[in-house]
Design a protein around this motif. Structure first.
Motif, PDB file in Angstrom:
ATOM      1  N   LEU A   1      46.643  67.254 -14.375  1.00 20.28           N
ATOM      2  CA  LEU A   1      47.778  67.781 -13.610  1.00 20.28           C
ATOM      3  C   LEU A   1      47.323  68.527 -12.361  1.00 20.28           C
ATOM      4  CD1 LEU A   1      50.140  68.974 -16.488  1.00 20.28           C
ATOM      5  CD2 LEU A   1      50.129  66.793 -15.259  1.00 20.28           C
ATOM      6  N   THR A   2      46.386  67.887 -11.634  1.00 18.86           N
ATOM      7  CA  THR A   2      45.905  68.499 -10.407  1.00 18.86           C
ATOM      8  C   THR A   2      45.415  67.428  -9.449  1.00 18.86           C
ATOM      9  OG1 THR A   2      44.344  70.088  -9.444  1.00 18.86           O
ATOM     10  CG2 THR A   2      43.561  68.804 -11.317  1.00 18.86           C
ATOM     11  N   ALA A   3      45.395  67.809  -8.183  1.00 20.30           N
ATOM     12  CA  ALA A   3      44.710  66.974  -7.199  1.00 20.30           C
ATOM     13  C   ALA A   3      43.220  67.039  -7.481  1.00 20.30           C
ATOM     14  CB  ALA A   3      44.997  67.491  -5.788  1.00 20.30           C
ATOM     15  N   ILE A   4      42.505  65.946  -7.209  1.00 19.76           N
ATOM     16  CA  ILE A   4      41.045  65.972  -7.301  1.00 19.76           C
ATOM     17  C   ILE A   4      40.484  65.315  -6.047  1.00 19.76           C
ATOM     18  CG2 ILE A   4      41.041  65.971  -9.826  1.00 19.76           C
ATOM     19  CD1 ILE A   4      40.192  63.069  -9.750  1.00 19.76           C
ATOM     20  N   SER A   5      39.254  65.658  -5.721  1.00 19.47           N
ATOM     21  CA  SER A   5      38.648  65.163  -4.491  1.00 19.47           C
ATOM     22  C   SER A   5      38.182  63.720  -4.665  1.00 19.47           C
ATOM     23  CB  SER A   5      37.459  66.040  -4.095  1.00 19.47           C
ATOM     24  OG  SER A   5      36.421  65.911  -5.039  1.00 19.47           O
ATOM     25  N   ASP A   6      37.913  63.081  -3.551  1.00 25.26           N
ATOM     26  CA  ASP A   6      37.418  61.706  -3.595  1.00 25.26           C
ATOM     27  C   ASP A   6      36.146  61.597  -4.425  1.00 25.26           C
ATOM     28  OD1 ASP A   6      39.477  60.867  -1.990  1.00 25.26           O
ATOM     29  OD2 ASP A   6      38.326  60.942  -0.133  1.00 25.26           O
ATOM     30  N   ILE A   7      35.316  62.605  -4.378  1.00 27.64           N
ATOM     31  CA  ILE A   7      34.034  62.525  -5.075  1.00 27.64           C
ATOM     32  C   ILE A   7      34.182  62.748  -6.573  1.00 27.64           C
ATOM     33  CG2 ILE A   7      32.618  63.140  -3.097  1.00 27.64           C
ATOM     34  CD1 ILE A   7      32.680  65.994  -4.004  1.00 27.64           C
ATOM     35  N   GLU A   8      35.359  63.226  -6.997  1.00 27.50           N
ATOM     36  CA  GLU A   8      35.597  63.390  -8.435  1.00 27.50           C
ATOM     37  C   GLU A   8      36.322  62.187  -9.034  1.00 27.50           C
ATOM     38  OE1 GLU A   8      36.175  68.167  -8.879  1.00 27.50           O
ATOM     39  OE2 GLU A   8      37.610  67.104  -7.618  1.00 27.50           O
ATOM     40  N   VAL A   9      36.429  61.125  -8.236  1.00 26.42           N
ATOM     41  CA  VAL A   9      37.036  59.876  -8.709  1.00 26.42           C
ATOM     42  C   VAL A   9      35.916  58.897  -9.020  1.00 26.42           C
ATOM     43  CG1 VAL A   9      38.568  57.955  -8.147  1.00 26.42           C
ATOM     44  CG2 VAL A   9      39.105  60.257  -7.328  1.00 26.42           C
ATOM     45  N   GLU A  10      35.923  58.362 -10.233  1.00 23.57           N
ATOM     46  CA  GLU A  10      34.947  57.341 -10.624  1.00 23.57           C
ATOM     47  C   GLU A  10      35.644  55.987 -10.655  1.00 23.57           C
ATOM     48  OE1 GLU A  10      33.403  58.517 -14.399  1.00 23.57           O
ATOM     49  OE2 GLU A  10      32.092  60.066 -13.556  1.00 23.57           O
ATOM     50  N   TYR A  11      35.068  55.022  -9.970  1.00 24.51           N
ATOM     51  CA  TYR A  11      35.664  53.690  -9.918  1.00 24.51           C
ATOM     52  C   TYR A  11      34.988  52.778 -10.931  1.00 24.51           C
ATOM     53  CZ  TYR A  11      38.281  55.076  -5.819  1.00 24.51           C
ATOM     54  OH  TYR A  11      39.163  55.711  -4.977  1.00 24.51           O
ATOM     55  N   GLN A  12      35.797  51.990 -11.626  1.00 21.28           N
ATOM     56  CA  GLN A  12      35.260  51.017 -12.556  1.00 21.28           C
ATOM     57  C   GLN A  12      36.117  49.756 -12.522  1.00 21.28           C
ATOM     58  OE1 GLN A  12      35.757  53.516 -16.109  1.00 21.28           O
ATOM     59  NE2 GLN A  12      37.234  52.032 -16.902  1.00 21.28           N
TER      60      GLN A  12
ATOM     61  N   HIS B   1      39.274  56.507 -11.648  1.00 20.88           N
ATOM     62  CA  HIS B   1      39.522  57.298 -12.848  1.00 20.88           C
ATOM     63  C   HIS B   1      39.037  58.726 -12.613  1.00 20.88           C
ATOM     64  CE1 HIS B   1      40.350  53.835 -15.620  1.00 20.88           C
ATOM     65  NE2 HIS B   1      39.686  53.203 -14.655  1.00 20.88           N
ATOM     66  N   CYS B   2      39.683  59.666 -13.261  1.00 26.68           N
ATOM     67  CA  CYS B   2      39.268  61.066 -13.180  1.00 26.68           C
ATOM     68  C   CYS B   2      37.900  61.207 -13.832  1.00 26.68           C
ATOM     69  CB  CYS B   2      40.295  61.950 -13.886  1.00 26.68           C
ATOM     70  SG  CYS B   2      39.810  63.680 -14.011  1.00 26.68           S
TER      71      CYS B   2
ATOM     72  N   CYS C   1      38.329  63.462 -17.265  1.00 24.61           N
ATOM     73  CA  CYS C   1      39.023  63.021 -18.486  1.00 24.61           C
ATOM     74  C   CYS C   1      39.179  61.520 -18.574  1.00 24.61           C
ATOM     75  CB  CYS C   1      40.387  63.705 -18.595  1.00 24.61           C
ATOM     76  SG  CYS C   1      41.563  63.151 -17.335  1.00 24.61           S
ATOM     77  N   LYS C   2      38.718  60.802 -17.532  1.00 23.23           N
ATOM     78  CA  LYS C   2      38.728  59.329 -17.481  1.00 23.23           C
ATOM     79  C   LYS C   2      40.129  58.723 -17.352  1.00 23.23           C
ATOM     80  CE  LYS C   2      34.423  60.052 -18.091  1.00 23.23           C
ATOM     81  NZ  LYS C   2      33.596  60.247 -16.879  1.00 23.23           N
ATOM     82  N   THR C   3      41.149  59.528 -17.100  1.00 22.63           N
ATOM     83  CA  THR C   3      42.505  59.019 -16.886  1.00 22.63           C
ATOM     84  C   THR C   3      42.565  58.271 -15.551  1.00 22.63           C
ATOM     85  OG1 THR C   3      43.441  60.856 -18.126  1.00 22.63           O
ATOM     86  CG2 THR C   3      44.933  59.696 -16.644  1.00 22.63           C
TER      87      THR C   3
END
Length: 874
Positions: free
Chosen positions: A194-205, A354-355, A358-360
């Motif tokens: 329930l928050t904004a996260i930065s581009d670097i905290e996004v994992e792509y798969q 994905h976060c 939490c991988k959401t």
């Protein structure tokens, strides 16, 4: 070479246990170092400063191999500088890790059947502080276990009072300089956190999804758009086509019917659209896609949000209240029933964010957030590297840095969390907005409220190089230890952390850089080069290896794999080999002590030394110079390899072995060699200490009687070289190596004695006859000596009498069989390589493999034939 000669230490206790037991040494020894204050830096010292601040690990974290790797290298740098006479500060600390820590406490509350909202903000934050005190910081104890020589008295935490003041100070300064602003933009949103996260905290798969092609409009005025996120069509406010696409010229500017809704939307022309991709028409959902938001801005389109913060559909109609993934299936089914699905592709593999916590699955979302205007800050960060004030090592990593800072977008710094630095902005009842600095009182009265968001964790960690030294106060630490010397970190966080520290450091410290060198490392991987991941089952807990092999073994393995900017493969076999190296150091030092090795008194004059003594001192000085050069170039793998081969091959396998004859003979030569061996071990242990601190300190204090190698002087190259002695010992090594190889080829046991005649007259090897005979187990020739094998090597001749030691006929038969097999292998490989049809069809790697087989066969034939030629007649 060493100051110990002048210090005249007390005679050492030469007793060492027969085996090295790391578990019995490391813990107590580390606490002794800390208690003695060896790692405490003095801001009032006249010594030149050397500063490294630790990349702050998360308060929720534990030591993993990546930490162990980087900490080993930082520790080696600071230990060496301390020994070189610098006031070395390695500053430790932790990051409050907003999302990760809040998640931990929320999980704890969930087990009690509660949420943070049941507690309220103040009570929840207090609960997080309690969790931090009770469970956080486990990694700090693990750092001690690894041997981190950090100044524990200066430990910092990104939420402590001083760092919190630094955060408020720079926020206020940026705000007043109009470099911080609030705006509605598309951000990465985690529906779980329930928050904004930065581009670097996004994992792509790569995920399995679906690609559906949907017909918009009616009759002649229809377009087909393809999407992987059908649920967002409820928020479409346009369809975009390229302005030059002839297919859609008649539709540009018109409105068409949006399926499943009672709305019509315009067709707009935008150069962002690629006419060659798909149908050349794209749906535009400004509230749920960053590219669409930009198109919407250019064309004045409405932004319609159709999902809430938990990714539940809010648009009116039959899909309201459905989760986004449920809505996706329901919307596709509804479109299919209306005949609007033109094509469907399942599975459609595509990259999905994905976060990282939490991988959401991340949801792009239009949201009001706080932003840093990075333009002038990023330019300054780029200029500092371009003009040489900051060096990036290895240099080829500079491109990645410039790619980031030269193309940086404004930075979203607000997070919808309760744990973190709360944004210091108050809103008044009549629309007032007031930013409050650290020494200012916030406005009070009815209707005033503080912004509920907290700052991105990277905001506070971006201040780390100077906030940890006391900024914004002008402290002694800041004056002495800023700018820091080296930032050593992984190349994977150039974007997240390195660039932010550069921007904030230059901005807050009046253009002074936060560090002089950025030394970038690779990532630790498993022995096959595969990324370590729980899902792969290849994650290793370094503490398990420390328990089994000792911390020095783990450290040496990691350092030996550390080529700048390159990933580091590591396997347990390599750690075991490093443990064997530590044992070798231990056993060689025990031998030296039992044979009178000493550092007392000055080194004898070279004229009193044997060639063996002069050789090892010459090699020692070259190694000192080589290791220093490698340190300055951050070549940890090369310096570790250099030390390994010098210590094991030259000192322990050759000098110690060659000295045994001298020690047995006694006399003046033995005393000289005892002093030389003491010198060599003294310097070698010092050179090894920054990488393997525990075993070296234990051995060095025993050898020298000194207080600790931690505070000993770093060795200097005395300039002593003796090329003639090096050539002489190389010849000696050639003789011994060649005869040993021959003995092994003939199947002789290592301890089996063989009669031999040595012809050494006229060579530099004459003084070494006793050593040659002892090392090769060669007996005097005797009256019945018969030379059955003669080996000319290095200008000398070694004649051996094998008549009583091997069955010559059986040995000739065995070698003839091996020779036939090698010749058959050569014939087969030659035939294949001579077959043009085979070469035309075979892959390059197969052809290369056969060429390798041919080369190996040629080597085997030459070796076996030489063995046969050396044998006496049957």
């Amino acid at each position: 070479m060493t100051e110990n000669a002048q210090q005249q230490p007390p005679a050492p206790d030469t007793e060492l246990p027969t085996q090295y037991a790391p578990a019995e040494v490391e813990g107590a020894l580390y606490e002794r170092w800390v208690d003695k204050g060896y790692f405490a830096a003095d801001a009032k010292s006249d010594k030149p400063p050397y500063t490294i601040v630790i990349p702050p690990p998360n308060v929720t974290g534990s030591l993993h191999l990546g930490h162990a790797f980087q900490h080993t290298l930082m520790d080696a740098l600071t230990r060496r500088k301390r020994m070189q006479g610098f006031e070395a500060l390695w500053l430790p600390g932790m990051d409050h890790a907003g999302i990760a820590t809040q998640n931990k406490v929320e999980q704890q509350l969930a087990e009690e059947g509660k949420s943070r909202h049941d507690l309220g903000r103040e009570e929840f934050v207090e609960r997080v502080w309690q969790w931090k005190e009770e469970y956080g910081g486990k990694i700090l104890g693990q750092m001690r276990r690894l041997g981190d020589g950090v100044d524990w008295d200066r430990e910092r935490f990104t939420m402590d009072e001083g760092l919190s003041k630094a955060v408020l100070t720079i926020f206020k300064k940026l705000y007043d300089d109009e470099l911080i602003y609030r705006a509605e933009r598309i951000i990465n949103w985690c529906p779980r956190c329930l928050t904004a996260i930065s581009d670097i905290e996004v994992e792509y798969q790569e995920d399995d999804g679906e690609l559906v092609s949907i017909k918009y409009g009616e009759g002649d005025e229809t377009l087909v758009v393809a999407t992987t996120r059908a649920e967002t069509m409820l928020g479409d406010t346009a369809v975009a086509v390229h302005p030059d696409d002839e297919r859609y010229q008649h539709l540009i500017g018109k409105r068409i019917k949006l399926p499943l809704t009672d709305r019509s939307i315009p067709v707009v022309a935008d150069t962002h659209v690629d006419p060659e991709f798909g149908t050349g028409a794209v749906k535009v959902t400004p509230a749920h896609d960053p590219n669409d938001f930009a198109i919407g801005q250019r064309h004045g389109l409405e932004s319609i949000t159709v999902m809430d913060e938990r990714a539940v559909i809010t648009a009116h109609g039959p899909f309201q209240g459905l989760d986004r993934f449920e809505a996706r299936s329901a919307i596709v089914a509804a479109l299919r029933s209306q005949g609007r699905i033109v094509a469907e592709k399942r599975p459609y593999v595509h990259s999905v964010g994905h976060c990282s916590r939490c991988k959401t699955t991340i949801e792009p979302r239009l949201s009001m957030q706080w932003w840093v205007k990075v333009g002038p800050l990023a330019k300054a960060a780029g200029d500092a590297v371009r003009d040489g004030r900051v060096k990036i090592h290895p240099e080829d990593m500079s491109k990645r840095y410039f790619d980031w800072v030269d193309n940086m977008h404004d930075w979203c710094i607000s997070r919808q969390l309760w744990w973190g630095h709360r944004i210091p902005v108050w809103y008044g009842p009549d629309g007032e907005v007031v930013c409050v600095g650290p020494d200012e009182e916030p406005p009070t009265g009815e209707g005033w409220r503080q912004d509920t968001d907290v700052l991105d964790t990277w905001f506070s960690s971006g201040l780390w190089p100077f906030s940890t030294l006391g900024w914004p106060e002008q402290t002694e630490d800041l004056r002495k230890f800023y700018p820091t010397d080296v930032l050593l970190t992984g190349h994977d966080i150039i974007f997240f952390w390195v660039a932010r520290m550069m921007m904030f450091g230059l901005y807050a410290m009046d253009g002074e850089v936060p560090f002089k060198t950025i030394a970038l490392t690779g990532l630790v991987r498993d022995e096959r080069g595969k990324k370590m991941s729980k899902s792969f089952g290849n994650v290793v807990d370094p503490l398990d290896w420390m328990d089994k092999y000792g911390s020095d073994a783990v450290r040496f393995t990691l350092a030996r794999g550390a080529n700048p900017g390159t990933d580091v493969p590591i396997g347990e076999d390599w750690v075991q080999a490093s443990r064997n190296f530590a044992n070798k150091i231990w056993n060689a030092t025990r031998f030296a002590l039992m044979n009178g090795a000493t550092i007392e008194g000055p080194l004898p004059e070279p004229s009193r030394m044997s060639a063996t003594d002069r050789w090892i001192l010459s090699r020692l000085n070259k190694t000192v110079a080589e290791v220093d050069a490698f340190y300055e170039d951050f070549q940890f793998a090369k310096l570790s390899d250099s030390l390994y081969h010098f210590a094991w091959d030259e000192v322990f396998d050759w000098y110690v072995e060659l000295s045994k004859t001298t020690f047995q003979a006694g006399g003046e030569s033995a005393k000289v060699s005892q002093r030389v061996l003491g010198e060599v071990l003294d310097v070698t242990l010092k050179l090894l200490h920054p990488i393997v601190p525990f075993v070296t300190d234990t051995l060095w204090t025993t050898l020298t009687g000194g207080e600790s190698v931690v505070i000993a002087d770093w060795p200097k190259d005395s300039g002593f070289r003796d090329d003639a002695a090096e050539r002489e010992i190389e010849s000696l090594q050639s003789v011994i190596t060649e005869v040993r190889r021959f003995r092994a080829d003939q199947g002789l046991q290592p301890g089996q004695r063989v009669p031999a005649r040595l012809t050494l007259d006229g060579t530099a090897l004459a003084p070494h006859e006793a050593a040659i005979r002892q090392l090769l187990r060669l007996q005097p020739e005797g009256d019945s000596f018969s030379a059955t094998a003669t080996l000319p090597v290095a200008g000398a001749t070694v004649a051996l009498d094998l008549s009583g030691t091997i069955d010559v006929a059986a040995e000739r038969k065995r070698l003839a069989k091996d020779l036939a097999a090698a010749e058959k292998e050569k014939a087969q490989a030659t035939a294949k390589l001579g077959n043009e049809a085979f070469l035309a069809k075979a892959p390059d790697n197969v052809v290369d493999k056969i060429r390798g087989r041919l080369a190996k066969a040629d080597e085997d034939i030459a070796r076996i034939q030489a063995q046969l030629d050396r044998l006496p007649p049957a």
